[in-house]
Design a protein around this motif. Structure first.
Motif, mmCIF file in Angstrom:
data_model
loop_
_atom_site.group_PDB
_atom_site.id
_atom_site.type_symbol
_atom_site.label_atom_id
_atom_site.label_comp_id
_atom_site.label_asym_id
_atom_site.label_seq_id
_atom_site.Cartn_x
_atom_site.Cartn_y
_atom_site.Cartn_z
ATOM 1 N N ILE A 188 -43.928 -62.841 -35.318
ATOM 2 C CA ILE A 188 -45.292 -63.276 -35.009
ATOM 3 C C ILE A 188 -45.199 -64.604 -34.267
ATOM 4 O O ILE A 188 -44.646 -65.578 -34.783
ATOM 5 N N GLU A 189 -45.703 -64.627 -33.059
ATOM 6 C CA GLU A 189 -45.469 -65.764 -32.157
ATOM 7 C C GLU A 189 -45.909 -67.092 -32.764
ATOM 8 O O GLU A 189 -45.214 -68.099 -32.627
ATOM 9 N N SER A 190 -47.026 -67.096 -33.445
ATOM 10 C CA SER A 190 -47.549 -68.352 -34.001
ATOM 11 C C SER A 190 -46.994 -68.668 -35.386
ATOM 12 O O SER A 190 -47.364 -69.686 -35.987
ATOM 13 N N MET A 191 -46.081 -67.822 -35.889
ATOM 14 C CA MET A 191 -45.484 -68.045 -37.208
ATOM 15 C C MET A 191 -43.974 -67.800 -37.119
ATOM 16 O O MET A 191 -43.479 -66.755 -37.550
ATOM 17 N N PRO A 192 -43.232 -68.714 -36.557
ATOM 18 C CA PRO A 192 -41.788 -68.512 -36.380
ATOM 19 C C PRO A 192 -41.101 -68.139 -37.692
ATOM 20 O O PRO A 192 -41.325 -68.767 -38.729
ATOM 21 N N GLY A 193 -40.287 -67.076 -37.637
ATOM 22 C CA GLY A 193 -39.568 -66.638 -38.828
ATOM 23 C C GLY A 193 -40.311 -65.647 -39.684
ATOM 24 O O GLY A 193 -39.780 -65.168 -40.684
ATOM 25 N N VAL A 194 -41.552 -65.307 -39.308
ATOM 26 C CA VAL A 194 -42.347 -64.321 -40.032
ATOM 27 C C VAL A 194 -42.538 -63.119 -39.112
ATOM 28 O O VAL A 194 -42.812 -63.277 -37.923
ATOM 29 N N TYR A 195 -42.449 -61.918 -39.674
ATOM 30 C CA TYR A 195 -42.388 -60.705 -38.850
ATOM 31 C C TYR A 195 -43.385 -59.649 -39.308
ATOM 32 O O TYR A 195 -43.777 -59.605 -40.481
ATOM 33 N N HIS A 196 -43.769 -58.800 -38.357
ATOM 34 C CA HIS A 196 -44.348 -57.498 -38.675
ATOM 35 C C HIS A 196 -43.195 -56.524 -38.921
ATOM 36 O O HIS A 196 -42.238 -56.497 -38.142
ATOM 37 N N PHE A 197 -43.328 -55.689 -39.958
ATOM 38 C CA PHE A 197 -42.329 -54.676 -40.257
ATOM 39 C C PHE A 197 -42.972 -53.302 -40.270
ATOM 40 O O PHE A 197 -43.998 -53.105 -40.927
ATOM 41 N N SER A 198 -42.398 -52.355 -39.556
ATOM 42 C CA SER A 198 -42.780 -50.965 -39.747
ATOM 43 C C SER A 198 -42.110 -50.470 -41.030
ATOM 44 O O SER A 198 -41.159 -51.086 -41.542
ATOM 45 N N LEU A 199 -42.609 -49.354 -41.543
ATOM 46 C CA LEU A 199 -42.119 -48.878 -42.830
ATOM 47 C C LEU A 199 -40.622 -48.576 -42.814
ATOM 48 O O LEU A 199 -39.938 -48.781 -43.823
ATOM 49 N N ASP A 200 -40.102 -48.129 -41.662
ATOM 50 C CA ASP A 200 -38.682 -47.794 -41.596
ATOM 51 C C ASP A 200 -37.790 -49.027 -41.489
ATOM 52 O O ASP A 200 -36.572 -48.905 -41.593
ATOM 53 N N ARG A 201 -38.384 -50.209 -41.278
ATOM 54 C CA ARG A 201 -37.603 -51.449 -41.269
ATOM 55 C C ARG A 201 -37.908 -52.334 -42.486
ATOM 56 O O ARG A 201 -37.331 -53.411 -42.622
ATOM 57 N N LEU A 202 -38.798 -51.875 -43.338
ATOM 58 C CA LEU A 202 -39.258 -52.708 -44.443
ATOM 59 C C LEU A 202 -38.202 -52.899 -45.524
ATOM 60 O O LEU A 202 -38.104 -53.974 -46.127
ATOM 61 N N GLU A 203 -37.376 -51.888 -45.757
ATOM 62 C CA GLU A 203 -36.415 -51.981 -46.855
ATOM 63 C C GLU A 203 -35.445 -53.132 -46.663
ATOM 64 O O GLU A 203 -35.056 -53.791 -47.639
ATOM 65 N N GLU A 204 -35.055 -53.419 -45.422
ATOM 66 C CA GLU A 204 -34.128 -54.533 -45.199
ATOM 67 C C GLU A 204 -34.752 -55.861 -45.614
ATOM 68 O O GLU A 204 -34.066 -56.749 -46.147
ATOM 69 N N GLU A 205 -36.064 -56.003 -45.387
ATOM 70 C CA GLU A 205 -36.752 -57.223 -45.814
ATOM 71 C C GLU A 205 -36.841 -57.296 -47.335
ATOM 72 O O GLU A 205 -36.638 -58.368 -47.932
ATOM 73 N N ILE A 206 -37.122 -56.177 -47.968
ATOM 74 C CA ILE A 206 -37.206 -56.152 -49.429
ATOM 75 C C ILE A 206 -35.856 -56.500 -50.052
ATOM 76 O O ILE A 206 -35.773 -57.256 -51.032
ATOM 77 N N LYS A 207 -34.777 -55.984 -49.477
ATOM 78 C CA LYS A 207 -33.440 -56.304 -49.997
ATOM 79 C C LYS A 207 -33.127 -57.785 -49.847
ATOM 80 O O LYS A 207 -32.529 -58.407 -50.737
ATOM 81 N N GLU A 208 -33.529 -58.369 -48.707
ATOM 82 C CA GLU A 208 -33.276 -59.798 -48.514
ATOM 83 C C GLU A 208 -34.065 -60.632 -49.525
ATOM 84 O O GLU A 208 -33.530 -61.579 -50.118
ATOM 85 N N ILE A 209 -35.317 -60.265 -49.730
ATOM 86 C CA ILE A 209 -36.170 -61.008 -50.664
ATOM 87 C C ILE A 209 -35.614 -60.936 -52.080
ATOM 88 O O ILE A 209 -35.476 -61.964 -52.763
ATOM 89 N N THR A 210 -35.291 -59.748 -52.534
ATOM 90 C CA THR A 210 -34.788 -59.605 -53.902
ATOM 91 C C THR A 210 -33.395 -60.212 -54.043
ATOM 92 O O THR A 210 -33.051 -60.746 -55.102
ATOM 93 N N GLY A 211 -32.606 -60.160 -52.975
ATOM 94 C CA GLY A 211 -31.287 -60.786 -53.017
ATOM 95 C C GLY A 211 -31.345 -62.289 -53.196
ATOM 96 O O GLY A 211 -30.406 -62.905 -53.726
#
Length: 331
Positions: A47-70
């Motif tokens: 997201i251009e106005s929020m560096p480091g924050v992203y939109h995730f489609s459902l097929d890319r969401l699991e990688e974010e969930i793994k990072e968060i829980t890790g």
């Protein structure tokens, strides 16, 4: 007694002494990471106005969930960017809505991760408002219809709970929203699902980057008829008291940084957990200054978080949650 018998610096002399007498501390368990999910495939779009924050489609969401829980984070706040918008925001409560789909997937991947579902219509209506619009029969002036909007918000909350959301977080600021949602959840058999009320939500300039992220800027007018005037403090107490009486389980203050006095007021007057929402512009301003090398990002973020804790926040919703978790682990 006073100086020279009293010397306050005695308790600041070493790191160990400072640690021993520290009044407030920050834990990874205090933090909630917001996530934006959207339709499409193979999307991880910053997201251009929020560096480091992203939109995730459902097929890319699991990688974010793994990072968060890790990182040891135990809770997320889920926002959806729908494929379809209409006057009633029907995508908000559709069984195959983006938030509902994401929630079911997250619960498959990690049943123990707390999913907090933002319950509002602004991302889903074609007007960008938090409810359905009616027009005054005489003047023709457009406004959000409070009670008609409540019916749709109840449907949204129930659909989110049905999908597996652990906590419902209504952010709409309609009168009576906690009572309506609490009653609806109970009648649908979800009496154990807590309500994290956006009890004190100001009509704030600090939401700009978020509205970019979810494409929810109002198409006409503003939200000042339902979000609070930033000049008011006593009104915050009335809003919070209403939510307590209607069955809220948490009380939130949004934004947090310019409203620490309100966080303190709620902490001193109510016995429910107090949530501080460190909102998008609060995040983006620090990120922008850090990118320019004007501030020490870690130092200023950690100081701000301790400020929220000192003011009385039990829980902090922040886009810095992953960063903070990493910094705490490194320490």
């Amino acid at each position: 007694m006073s100086f020279p018998v009293v010397r306050n610096r005695r308790l600041r002399g070493t790191a160990a002494i400072r640690n021993l007498v520290r009044e407030n501390s920050l834990s990874v368990h205090d933090l909630v990471q917001p996530i934006f999910v959207t339709f499409g495939h193979n999307i991880k779009h910053e997201i251009e106005s929020m560096p480091g924050v992203y939109h995730f489609s459902l097929d890319r969401l699991e990688e974010e969930i793994k990072e968060i829980t890790g990182l040891g984070l135990q809770a997320i706040l889920l926002f959806g960017v729908p494929e379809h918008k209409d006057a009633e925001g029907t995508s908000a409560f559709a069984e195959d809505g983006i938030v509902q789909q994401a929630t079911r997937l997250i619960k498959q991947w990690n049943p123990n991760l707390l999913v907090i579902a933002d319950t509002c219509l602004c991302q889903f209506t074609d007007t960008g408002h938090c409810g359905v619009i009616h027009h005054h029969p005489v003047t023709g002036q457009a406004d959000v219809a409070n009670d008609a909007s409540l019916e749709l918000l109840v449907q949204t909350a129930i659909s989110q709970a049905k999908a597996g959301a652990d906590i419902i977080a209504p952010s709409n600021m309609m009168d009576g929203y906690v009572h309506a949602i609490r009653s609806g959840l109970d009648e649908a058999g979800y009496e154990q699902v807590p309500v994290m009320a956006y009890s004190v939500k100001y009509s704030s300039a600090y939401y700009g980057p978020f509205r970019d992220a979810v494409h929810s800027s109002p198409q006409f007018g503003d939200r000042k008829t339902y979000q609070m005037d930033p000049a008011n403090a006593r009104e915050a107490m009335r809003e919070a008291e209403n939510d307590v009486l209607e069955g809220a389980d948490f009380l939130m203050v949004k934004p947090a940084l310019a409203y620490m006095d309100i966080i303190r007021m709620l902490k001193e007057n109510f016995d429910l957990p107090v949530v501080a929402y460190n909102v998008s512009a609060e995040y983006s301003m620090v990120k922008a200054a850090a990118i320019q090398g004007w501030v020490n990002e870690q130092a200023i973020v950690m100081e701000t978080m301790l400020g929220f804790k000192r003011a009385g926040a039990d829980i902090i919703l922040t886009y810095f949650a992953k960063d903070i978790a990493g910094w705490l682990r490194a320490e």
